[in-house]
Design a protein around this motif. Structure first.
Motif, PDB file in Angstrom:
ATOM      1  N   HIS A 170      12.293  -6.650  -7.363  1.00 45.45           N
ATOM      2  CA  HIS A 170      13.558  -6.529  -6.641  1.00 45.45           C
ATOM      3  C   HIS A 170      13.428  -6.607  -5.114  1.00 45.45           C
ATOM      4  CE1 HIS A 170      15.951  -5.636 -10.187  1.00 45.45           C
ATOM      5  NE2 HIS A 170      15.042  -4.766 -10.570  1.00 45.45           N
ATOM      6  N   LEU A 171      12.436  -5.919  -4.556  1.00 45.70           N
ATOM      7  CA  LEU A 171      12.385  -5.804  -3.103  1.00 45.70           C
ATOM      8  C   LEU A 171      11.646  -6.943  -2.427  1.00 45.70           C
ATOM      9  CD1 LEU A 171      11.741  -1.961  -2.804  1.00 45.70           C
ATOM     10  CD2 LEU A 171      13.925  -3.188  -2.801  1.00 45.70           C
TER      11      LEU A 171
ATOM     12  N   GLY B 210      12.982  -8.985   1.499  1.00 43.46           N
ATOM     13  CA  GLY B 210      12.195  -8.686   2.690  1.00 43.46           C
ATOM     14  C   GLY B 210      10.982  -7.827   2.439  1.00 43.46           C
ATOM     15  N   GLY B 211      10.802  -7.353   1.199  1.00 45.48           N
ATOM     16  CA  GLY B 211       9.625  -6.556   0.869  1.00 45.48           C
ATOM     17  C   GLY B 211       9.578  -5.200   1.528  1.00 45.48           C
ATOM     18  N   ARG B 212      10.752  -4.667   1.877  1.00 46.74           N
ATOM     19  CA  ARG B 212      10.792  -3.367   2.558  1.00 46.74           C
ATOM     20  C   ARG B 212      11.983  -2.569   2.063  1.00 46.74           C
ATOM     21  NH1 ARG B 212      10.922  -5.326   8.418  1.00 46.74           N
ATOM     22  NH2 ARG B 212       9.946  -7.134   7.434  1.00 46.74           N
ATOM     23  N   ALA B 213      11.891  -1.247   2.198  1.00 48.92           N
ATOM     24  CA  ALA B 213      13.009  -0.386   1.799  1.00 48.92           C
ATOM     25  C   ALA B 213      12.790   0.999   2.380  1.00 48.92           C
ATOM     26  CB  ALA B 213      13.114  -0.303   0.278  1.00 48.92           C
TER      27      ALA B 213
ATOM     28  N   PRO C  96      13.050   6.042   7.911  1.00 50.22           N
ATOM     29  CA  PRO C  96      11.662   5.663   7.611  1.00 50.22           C
ATOM     30  C   PRO C  96      11.586   4.861   6.318  1.00 50.22           C
ATOM     31  CG  PRO C  96      11.867   8.009   8.090  1.00 50.22           C
ATOM     32  CD  PRO C  96      13.255   7.488   7.933  1.00 50.22           C
ATOM     33  N   GLY C  97      10.720   3.844   6.336  1.00 48.25           N
ATOM     34  CA  GLY C  97      10.586   3.014   5.144  1.00 48.25           C
ATOM     35  C   GLY C  97       9.180   2.492   4.992  1.00 48.25           C
ATOM     36  N   TYR C  98       9.018   1.619   4.003  1.00 50.30           N
ATOM     37  CA  TYR C  98       7.691   1.069   3.716  1.00 50.30           C
ATOM     38  C   TYR C  98       7.806  -0.415   3.400  1.00 50.30           C
ATOM     39  CZ  TYR C  98       5.923   5.774   3.848  1.00 50.30           C
ATOM     40  OH  TYR C  98       5.587   7.031   4.285  1.00 50.30           O
ATOM     41  N   LEU C  99       6.842  -1.155   3.965  1.00 49.57           N
ATOM     42  CA  LEU C  99       6.797  -2.612   3.850  1.00 49.57           C
ATOM     43  C   LEU C  99       5.516  -3.015   3.117  1.00 49.57           C
ATOM     44  CD1 LEU C  99       7.603  -5.557   4.897  1.00 49.57           C
ATOM     45  CD2 LEU C  99       6.198  -5.009   6.906  1.00 49.57           C
ATOM     46  N   ILE C 100       5.625  -4.003   2.226  1.00 50.28           N
ATOM     47  CA  ILE C 100       4.428  -4.472   1.532  1.00 50.28           C
ATOM     48  C   ILE C 100       3.482  -5.167   2.511  1.00 50.28           C
ATOM     49  CG2 ILE C 100       5.485  -4.692  -0.743  1.00 50.28           C
ATOM     50  CD1 ILE C 100       5.803  -7.690  -0.211  1.00 50.28           C
TER      51      ILE C 100
END
Length: 274
Positions: free
Chosen positions: A14-15, A19-22, A63-67
């Motif tokens: 899904h992510l 953009g590979g982030r959430a 705050p989030g996280y990116l692959i």
């Protein structure tokens, strides 16, 4: 379902396309329908950061996280195999690895799992074979500190001889039975989800479907048709998966967008209040 494994599925299915982030809050919301508690999500995220799969980032909604690039490569490869977007061909040659086996049992188990994911099967503890070269296998072995030799080999007996090698490296009977069990277990669960079902229910059902199907990445090397038994159960299972994954996709996408949009709306609201 473990939180770390679910996060890989969430980012990959899904992510990655978004953009590979959430934000962290969205990750928590998206795994809640699967029965995964917020502390487990945060613990799994921290572990994936340490392992080089995710990087912290600052998003408008918090705050989030990116692959990482490493994760992007692994997720793209997994997606191609999950949805079988590439045509499986074979030039009659094997990719052969001769390894210096790690002393630690844990290291051996981790190495075996990673090689299996890349499509390799074991002829013995130190010799592994695949019908196509694993693109990341040299990087994998170098990072693991495993000394190895790599060869290209063809069986002098042609396809019949090659089929013998395949049956030594993989238990095709067991894999075929696993495909049949997958369909038998998923069929009643998916039949309960209709066009009248809430988006959250369709999302959860599809997530579990993809999660169960993903386990075959560690079981089935996706051999070329010439090396498979007749009436291979994996063919019918793939059609079953494709049909239901596509059927539930629109509702699942709506639910994902809803969860991501909650954070964006909250961020916009806070901005107006300032």
């Amino acid at each position: 379902m473990q939180a770390r494994s679910a996060l890989f599925d969430l980012y990959g299915d899904h992510l990655r396309a978004r953009g590979g982030r959430a934000p962290v809050a969205a990750l928590v919301r998206l795994l809640a329908p699967l029965g995964i508690a917020p502390p487990a999500v945060r613990t799994a995220v921290s572990r994936m950061v340490r392992q080089g799969w995710l990087d912290p980032c600052r998003l408008a909604s918090g705050p989030g996280y990116l692959i990482t690039p490493k994760a992007a490569r692994r997720l793209d490869e997994a997606a191609a195999r999950i949805y079988r977007t590439g045509r499986i061909t074979w030039d009659g040659r094997f990719d052969l690895l001769s390894l210096e086996v790690p002393l630690s049992r844990r290291d051996r188990q981790r190495l075996a799992a990673n090689l299996t994911f890349l499509g390799y099967g074991a002829l013995d503890e130190s010799t592994w074979v695949a019908t196509r070269p694993g693109e990341d296998v040299d990087v994998l072995l170098d990072e693991a500190g495993v000394r190895h030799e790599r060869f290209t080999a063809a069986h002098t007996a042609g396809t019949p001889g090659a089929m013998g090698v395949v049956r030594r490296a993989w238990d095709l009977t067991e894999i075929g039975q696993a495909y049949e069990q997958f369909v038998a277990e998923q069929r009643p669960l998916l039949a309960a989800v209709t066009v009248r079902s809430p988006d959250e229910e369709a999302y959860a059902a599809r997530f579990r479907l993809v999660h169960a199907w993903r386990t075959f990445l560690f079981r089935d090397p996706q051999l070329p048709p010439a090396l498979l038994p007749e009436r291979w159960p994996g063919t019918a299972a793939a059609s079953f998966f494709d049909r239901h994954a596509a059927r539930l996709r629109p509702a699942a996408d709506r639910y994902v967008e809803q969860c991501l949009d909650v954070g964006n709306r909250n961020a916009r609201q806070k901005g107006r209040e300032k």
